[in-house]
Motif scaffolding. Structure first.
Motif, PDB file in Angstrom:
ATOM      1  N   ALA A 112      43.986  86.266  23.794  1.00  0.00           N
ATOM      2  CA  ALA A 112      43.639  86.648  25.171  1.00  0.00           C
ATOM      3  C   ALA A 112      44.728  87.525  25.783  1.00  0.00           C
ATOM      4  N   ASP A 113      45.983  87.288  25.409  1.00  0.00           N
ATOM      5  CA  ASP A 113      47.103  88.057  25.964  1.00  0.00           C
ATOM      6  C   ASP A 113      47.354  89.365  25.220  1.00  0.00           C
ATOM      7  N   ARG A 114      47.217  89.336  23.880  1.00  0.00           N
ATOM      8  CA  ARG A 114      47.498  90.512  23.052  1.00  0.00           C
ATOM      9  C   ARG A 114      46.404  90.638  21.978  1.00  0.00           C
ATOM     10  N   PRO A 115      45.238  91.134  22.366  1.00  0.00           N
ATOM     11  CA  PRO A 115      44.091  91.108  21.440  1.00  0.00           C
ATOM     12  C   PRO A 115      44.257  91.926  20.169  1.00  0.00           C
ATOM     13  N   CYS A 116      44.768  93.134  20.263  1.00  0.00           N
ATOM     14  CA  CYS A 116      44.830  93.986  19.070  1.00  0.00           C
ATOM     15  C   CYS A 116      45.796  93.442  18.031  1.00  0.00           C
ATOM     16  N   SER A 117      47.013  93.130  18.432  1.00  0.00           N
ATOM     17  CA  SER A 117      47.992  92.644  17.462  1.00  0.00           C
ATOM     18  C   SER A 117      47.579  91.283  16.893  1.00  0.00           C
ATOM     19  N   THR A 118      46.968  90.444  17.701  1.00  0.00           N
ATOM     20  CA  THR A 118      46.518  89.138  17.212  1.00  0.00           C
ATOM     21  C   THR A 118      45.311  89.301  16.290  1.00  0.00           C
ATOM     22  N   TRP A 119      44.439  90.266  16.602  1.00  0.00           N
ATOM     23  CA  TRP A 119      43.282  90.506  15.735  1.00  0.00           C
ATOM     24  C   TRP A 119      43.741  90.875  14.329  1.00  0.00           C
ATOM     25  N   LYS A 120      44.800  91.657  14.215  1.00  0.00           N
ATOM     26  CA  LYS A 120      45.309  92.031  12.887  1.00  0.00           C
ATOM     27  C   LYS A 120      45.690  90.786  12.093  1.00  0.00           C
ATOM     28  N   THR A 121      46.335  89.838  12.744  1.00  0.00           N
ATOM     29  CA  THR A 121      46.730  88.581  12.086  1.00  0.00           C
ATOM     30  C   THR A 121      45.489  87.801  11.653  1.00  0.00           C
ATOM     31  N   ILE A 122      44.519  87.712  12.524  1.00  0.00           N
ATOM     32  CA  ILE A 122      43.287  86.973  12.220  1.00  0.00           C
ATOM     33  C   ILE A 122      42.529  87.647  11.074  1.00  0.00           C
ATOM     34  N   GLU A 123      42.440  88.967  11.133  1.00  0.00           N
ATOM     35  CA  GLU A 123      41.703  89.712  10.107  1.00  0.00           C
ATOM     36  C   GLU A 123      42.348  89.538   8.729  1.00  0.00           C
ATOM     37  N   ILE A 124      43.656  89.534   8.671  1.00  0.00           N
ATOM     38  CA  ILE A 124      44.354  89.313   7.402  1.00  0.00           C
ATOM     39  C   ILE A 124      44.057  87.913   6.869  1.00  0.00           C
ATOM     40  N   SER A 125      44.018  86.925   7.758  1.00  0.00           N
ATOM     41  CA  SER A 125      43.741  85.553   7.317  1.00  0.00           C
ATOM     42  C   SER A 125      42.310  85.401   6.790  1.00  0.00           C
ATOM     43  N   LEU A 126      41.412  86.293   7.186  1.00  0.00           N
ATOM     44  CA  LEU A 126      40.016  86.199   6.751  1.00  0.00           C
ATOM     45  C   LEU A 126      39.799  86.652   5.308  1.00  0.00           C
ATOM     46  N   THR A 127      40.711  87.468   4.756  1.00  0.00           N
ATOM     47  CA  THR A 127      40.497  87.996   3.405  1.00  0.00           C
ATOM     48  C   THR A 127      40.333  86.870   2.376  1.00  0.00           C
ATOM     49  N   HIS A 128      41.100  85.825   2.522  1.00  0.00           N
ATOM     50  CA  HIS A 128      41.001  84.679   1.616  1.00  0.00           C
ATOM     51  C   HIS A 128      39.625  84.022   1.732  1.00  0.00           C
ATOM     52  N   TYR A 129      39.136  83.864   2.947  1.00  0.00           N
ATOM     53  CA  TYR A 129      37.844  83.219   3.163  1.00  0.00           C
ATOM     54  C   TYR A 129      36.687  84.091   2.698  1.00  0.00           C
ATOM     55  N   LYS A 130      36.820  85.391   2.869  1.00  0.00           N
ATOM     56  CA  LYS A 130      35.767  86.307   2.398  1.00  0.00           C
ATOM     57  C   LYS A 130      35.611  86.198   0.887  1.00  0.00           C
ATOM     58  N   SER A 131      36.735  86.175   0.188  1.00  0.00           N
ATOM     59  CA  SER A 131      36.645  86.088  -1.273  1.00  0.00           C
ATOM     60  C   SER A 131      36.115  84.721  -1.697  1.00  0.00           C
ATOM     61  N   ARG A 132      36.465  83.682  -0.975  1.00  0.00           N
ATOM     62  CA  ARG A 132      35.987  82.339  -1.307  1.00  0.00           C
ATOM     63  C   ARG A 132      34.476  82.225  -1.056  1.00  0.00           C
ATOM     64  N   LEU A 133      33.996  82.820   0.017  1.00  0.00           N
ATOM     65  CA  LEU A 133      32.574  82.709   0.373  1.00  0.00           C
ATOM     66  C   LEU A 133      31.687  83.689  -0.386  1.00  0.00           C
ATOM     67  N   GLY A 134      32.255  84.808  -0.816  1.00  0.00           N
ATOM     68  CA  GLY A 134      31.458  85.814  -1.510  1.00  0.00           C
ATOM     69  C   GLY A 134      30.350  86.354  -0.615  1.00  0.00           C
ATOM     70  N   GLY A 135      29.116  86.359  -1.105  1.00  0.00           N
ATOM     71  CA  GLY A 135      27.972  86.885  -0.363  1.00  0.00           C
ATOM     72  C   GLY A 135      27.638  86.102   0.893  1.00  0.00           C
ATOM     73  N   ARG A 136      28.101  84.859   0.956  1.00  0.00           N
ATOM     74  CA  ARG A 136      27.812  84.044   2.136  1.00  0.00           C
ATOM     75  C   ARG A 136      28.609  84.496   3.365  1.00  0.00           C
ATOM     76  N   ALA A 137      29.596  85.360   3.166  1.00  0.00           N
ATOM     77  CA  ALA A 137      30.376  85.890   4.290  1.00  0.00           C
ATOM     78  C   ALA A 137      29.727  87.126   4.895  1.00  0.00           C
ATOM     79  N   LYS A 138      28.681  87.629   4.267  1.00  0.00           N
ATOM     80  CA  LYS A 138      28.084  88.903   4.681  1.00  0.00           C
ATOM     81  C   LYS A 138      27.617  88.920   6.133  1.00  0.00           C
ATOM     82  N   LYS A 139      26.925  87.896   6.574  1.00  0.00           N
ATOM     83  CA  LYS A 139      26.405  87.927   7.946  1.00  0.00           C
ATOM     84  C   LYS A 139      27.539  87.976   8.969  1.00  0.00           C
TER      85      LYS A 139
END
Length: 192
Positions: A106-133
């Protein structure tokens, strides 16, 4: 009757400090049970919506709203839902990165989004096609920012409008009753 009309009119207008307090409380999830936080989020959204009646906010997802705060809320919801689903699949119980970083977001959306987006790479690979939606929502939402500056700037901090975007996107991503939770589940159902 004029005095009564003025009194009821003042009841209808929510004071700004109450709105700000409700938004801050909803952004700070620490120490709240899930049900308590969901209730706090709903109340904060309702108060913010009432305070900004002239904006015409709806409590259903507005896919045409292109304001910076609303779009950032949608991004956070998609990331949170993706990670929550990945944790559910792996039978882990813990807060998502999005949940832990919500106040910072809420205070620093862009810089925090980068951190969140990086953390998602592991989950995307774990979920495979189920992450598509979830990834489709993230991609679509990122493309809706009207200017690069809207997305890349941490200033100003996000208003309570991001909670509306978050809440509405999260509700839209919830599977409907009887609907498969993922594409793979849908394919497996069709094969049977």
């Amino acid at each position: 009757f004029a005095a009564l009309d003025r009194a009821t009119a003042s009841w209808r207008q929510v004071p700004r400090d109450i709105v700000d307090s409700a938004v801050r409380r909803a952004c700070n999830r620490a120490g709240m049970e899930e049900w308590e936080w969901n209730k706090t989020l709903s109340i904060a959204c309702a108060i913010y919506r009432k305070f900004n009646e002239k904006e015409g906010y709806d409590m259903a997802l507005d896919e045409n709203r292109k304001t910076r705060d609303y779009l950032y809320g949608r991004l956070l919801a998609a990331a949170d839902c993706m990670e929550r689903f990945a944790l559910y699949v792996s039978e882990k119980k813990r807060d998502t990165t999005s949940a832990r970083l919500m106040q910072r977001f809420a205070d620093r959306p862009c810089s925090t989004w980068k951190t969140i987006e990086i953390s998602l790479t592991h989950y995307k690979s774990r979920l495979g096609g189920r992450a598509k939606k979830y990834q489709d929502v993230i991609d679509e939402t990122m493309n809706m920012f009207e200017s690069v500056e809207d997305f890349t700037s941490d200033r100003p901090p996000l208003s309570g409008e991001f909670l509306l975007g978050y809440h509405c996107q999260r509700e839209a991503l919830k599977p409907k009753k009887g609907e498969p939770e993922s594409i793979e589940e849908d394919i497996n159902t069709e094969e049977k």
